[in-house]
Design a protein around this motif. Structure first.
Motif, PDB file in Angstrom:
ATOM      1  N   ALA A  58       0.863  -1.183   0.000  1.00 33.67           N
ATOM      2  CA  ALA A  58       0.000   0.000   0.000  1.00 33.67           C
ATOM      3  C   ALA A  58       0.897   1.230   0.000  1.00 33.67           C
ATOM      4  N   ARG A  59       0.870   1.976  -1.060  1.00 35.30           N
ATOM      5  CA  ARG A  59       1.787   3.109  -1.259  1.00 35.30           C
ATOM      6  C   ARG A  59       1.438   4.298  -0.372  1.00 35.30           C
ATOM      7  N   GLY A  60       2.333   5.285  -0.369  1.00 39.26           N
ATOM      8  CA  GLY A  60       2.099   6.527   0.346  1.00 39.26           C
ATOM      9  C   GLY A  60       1.277   7.495  -0.485  1.00 39.26           C
ATOM     10  N   THR A  61       0.866   8.593   0.127  1.00 42.20           N
ATOM     11  CA  THR A  61       0.026   9.571  -0.541  1.00 42.20           C
ATOM     12  C   THR A  61       0.660  10.091  -1.825  1.00 42.20           C
ATOM     13  N   SER A  62      -0.047   9.918  -2.929  1.00 39.65           N
ATOM     14  CA  SER A  62       0.362  10.419  -4.251  1.00 39.65           C
ATOM     15  C   SER A  62       1.710   9.868  -4.716  1.00 39.65           C
ATOM     16  N   GLY A  94       4.998  -8.983  -6.301  1.00 39.79           N
ATOM     17  CA  GLY A  94       4.288  -7.944  -5.583  1.00 39.79           C
ATOM     18  C   GLY A  94       2.861  -7.786  -6.056  1.00 39.79           C
ATOM     19  N   TYR A  95       2.047  -7.220  -5.195  1.00 39.52           N
ATOM     20  CA  TYR A  95       0.667  -6.864  -5.532  1.00 39.52           C
ATOM     21  C   TYR A  95       0.437  -5.420  -5.109  1.00 39.52           C
ATOM     22  N   PRO A  96       0.104  -4.517  -6.057  1.00 38.80           N
ATOM     23  CA  PRO A  96      -0.167  -3.124  -5.689  1.00 38.80           C
ATOM     24  C   PRO A  96      -1.592  -2.987  -5.160  1.00 38.80           C
ATOM     25  N   VAL A  97      -1.718  -2.616  -3.906  1.00 38.36           N
ATOM     26  CA  VAL A  97      -3.051  -2.456  -3.318  1.00 38.36           C
ATOM     27  C   VAL A  97      -3.820  -1.426  -4.136  1.00 38.36           C
ATOM     28  N   GLN A  98      -5.043  -1.775  -4.488  1.00 39.28           N
ATOM     29  CA  GLN A  98      -5.848  -0.958  -5.389  1.00 39.28           C
ATOM     30  C   GLN A  98      -6.603   0.114  -4.600  1.00 39.28           C
ATOM     31  N   TYR A  99      -5.921   1.232  -4.416  1.00 41.63           N
ATOM     32  CA  TYR A  99      -6.556   2.384  -3.778  1.00 41.63           C
ATOM     33  C   TYR A  99      -5.859   3.633  -4.282  1.00 41.63           C
ATOM     34  N   PRO A 100      -6.541   4.799  -4.282  1.00 32.21           N
ATOM     35  CA  PRO A 100      -5.987   5.973  -4.962  1.00 32.21           C
ATOM     36  C   PRO A 100      -4.880   6.697  -4.228  1.00 32.21           C
ATOM     37  N   ALA A 101      -4.708   6.464  -2.914  1.00 32.51           N
ATOM     38  CA  ALA A 101      -3.671   7.140  -2.132  1.00 32.51           C
ATOM     39  C   ALA A 101      -3.738   8.659  -2.315  1.00 32.51           C
ATOM     40  N   SER A 102      -4.943   9.206  -2.280  1.00 34.37           N
ATOM     41  CA  SER A 102      -5.148  10.629  -2.514  1.00 34.37           C
ATOM     42  C   SER A 102      -5.408  11.352  -1.195  1.00 34.37           C
TER      43      SER A 102
END
Length: 230
Positions: A58-62, A94-102
């Motif tokens: 799960a990435r960071g914001t933007s 890896g699996y990129p969590v599907q969320y906009p990180a906005s």
């Protein structure tokens, strides 16, 4: 429902990343990224079938991808963690969590946490031998905290490690930064000294962007590999 504590931590983290403090801090790099803008999601980046090991990120914001290097998980944390782990451990992906990180943190965190739980459930059924690692950076750490509350207990044994970078929960104290019993013993917290998102004495947003450095990434990769193979 998203807790008030999670909302406060997430909004506080975003505010800290959005503006540099008044102390003598290294200059923030000109990344061309507009903080708060959603990150485009690419369905083609979702891996199909089974693998021995899967790292949910799960990435960071933007946080953008490292496009030049074919990154899919976030240039600061996810891309270096996944790429280096797959080099050391064949069969990992890896699996990129599907969320906009906005900047729409409340709905984004709910969306991301639901996606994490859904992915774990579906892969656990489809791939009985697959095991998992969970990685969250900044807002993504909040996603993993939210998801952990809903992960079925019977899947705990298949989650081999959890790594949080710049986790805003750490500012609330050790108890609130913990994950559920059964997962917490597998957690590695990575907080750069001076990072105001996770370090209570931190004042420089610059340090929140330094996790790409090998001195942060390499120990995490080793931790994930040990979790998968130990």
């Amino acid at each position: 429902m998203l807790s008030t504590q999670l909302l406060v931590v997430s909004l506080g983290s975003l505010a800290l990343v959005a503006a540099q403090g008044a102390v003598n801090c290294p200059e923030l790099p000109d990344t061309g990224v507009t903080m708060g803008e959603p990150v485009p999601m690419h369905p083609e980046h979702i891996p199909t079938g089974c693998s021995d090991f899967e790292i949910l990120v799960a990435r960071g914001t933007s946080e953008p991808n490292y496009e030049t290097g074919g990154g899919k998980f976030g240039i600061v944390v996810g891309d270096p963690v996944v790429s280096n782990t797959t080099l050391k451990l064949p069969g990992a992906r890896g699996y990129p969590v599907q969320y906009p990180a906005s900047s729409d943190i409340v709905s984004g965190t709910i969306r991301g946490s639901l996606d994490v739980v859904r992915r774990l459930r579906s892969q656990a059924v489809a791939c009985p031998n697959q095991t998992f690692a969970l990685v969250g950076y900044s807002q993504g750490a909040g996603v993993m905290h939210a998801a952990a509350k809903d992960i079925p207990v019977h899947l705990y044994s298949r989650i081999k490690s959890l790594v949080m970078f710049g986790d805003g929960y750490r500012r609330l104290g050790d108890v609130l930064s913990r994950f559920p019993v059964g997962l917490n013993s597998k957690v590695m917290q990575v907080c750069a000294e001076g990072d105001p998102v996770c370090d209570t004495s931190g004042e420089c947003v610059y340090y929140h962007l330094t996790y790409i450095r090998p001195d942060y990434i390499n120990p995490v990769v080793n931790f994930i590999v040990r979790g998968f193979t130990g």
